[in-house]
Design a protein around this motif. Structure first.
Motif, PDB file in Angstrom:
ATOM      1  N   ARG A  77       0.922   4.024  -2.997  1.00 17.81           N
ATOM      2  CA  ARG A  77       0.702   5.456  -2.730  1.00 17.81           C
ATOM      3  C   ARG A  77       1.858   6.288  -3.271  1.00 17.81           C
ATOM      4  NH1 ARG A  77      -1.458   4.485   3.056  1.00 17.81           N
ATOM      5  NH2 ARG A  77      -3.685   4.559   2.677  1.00 17.81           N
TER       6      ARG A  77
ATOM      7  N   ALA B 237      -4.395  -2.255  -8.012  1.00 16.12           N
ATOM      8  CA  ALA B 237      -3.940  -2.141  -6.626  1.00 16.12           C
ATOM      9  C   ALA B 237      -4.470  -3.310  -5.804  1.00 16.12           C
ATOM     10  CB  ALA B 237      -4.393  -0.816  -6.018  1.00 16.12           C
TER      11      ALA B 237
ATOM     12  N   LEU C 145      -5.651   3.529  -4.969  1.00 17.38           N
ATOM     13  CA  LEU C 145      -5.732   2.364  -4.101  1.00 17.38           C
ATOM     14  C   LEU C 145      -7.021   1.575  -4.281  1.00 17.38           C
ATOM     15  CD1 LEU C 145      -4.135   3.757  -0.830  1.00 17.38           C
ATOM     16  CD2 LEU C 145      -3.070   2.410  -2.645  1.00 17.38           C
TER      17      LEU C 145
ATOM     18  N   THR D  68       0.838  -1.208   0.000  1.00 16.25           N
ATOM     19  CA  THR D  68       0.000   0.000   0.000  1.00 16.25           C
ATOM     20  C   THR D  68       0.869   1.252   0.000  1.00 16.25           C
ATOM     21  OG1 THR D  68      -1.799  -1.143   1.131  1.00 16.25           O
ATOM     22  CG2 THR D  68      -1.788   1.258   1.273  1.00 16.25           C
TER      23      THR D  68
END
Length: 78
Positions: free
Chosen positions: A38, A49, A44, A34
């Motif tokens: 980012r 993702a 996300l 994550t």
């Protein structure tokens, strides 16, 4: 040409402790992916993702399971 050297795949004496420490690493892997997503500016909530998070979690889970099986097999062989 020489043949490749044999690889010793026997778990070392600290293997079972390393497997025990692996608890929670799936969450750690998802958290790190994550962070990387980012940093890369990825959405996300995108399919890519989600796929990346799933792959990271599955890879870590499979590695932990394989390590546990090896540790159990080693204990049984003693």
């Amino acid at each position: 040409m020489n043949p490749p050297a044999a690889v010793n795949r026997t778990p070392g004496p600290h293997h079972s402790r390393a497997v025990a420490r692996a608890a929670g690493t799936e969450a750690d892997a998802r958290r790190r992916v994550t962070e990387l997503l980012r940093a890369a500016g990825a959405a996300l909530d995108s399919t890519a993702a989600g796929d990346a998070l799933l792959v990271a979690s599955e890879l870590v889970t499979n590695a932990i399971r394989a390590g546990r099986r090896a540790a159990v097999a080693r204990r049984r062989s003693r």
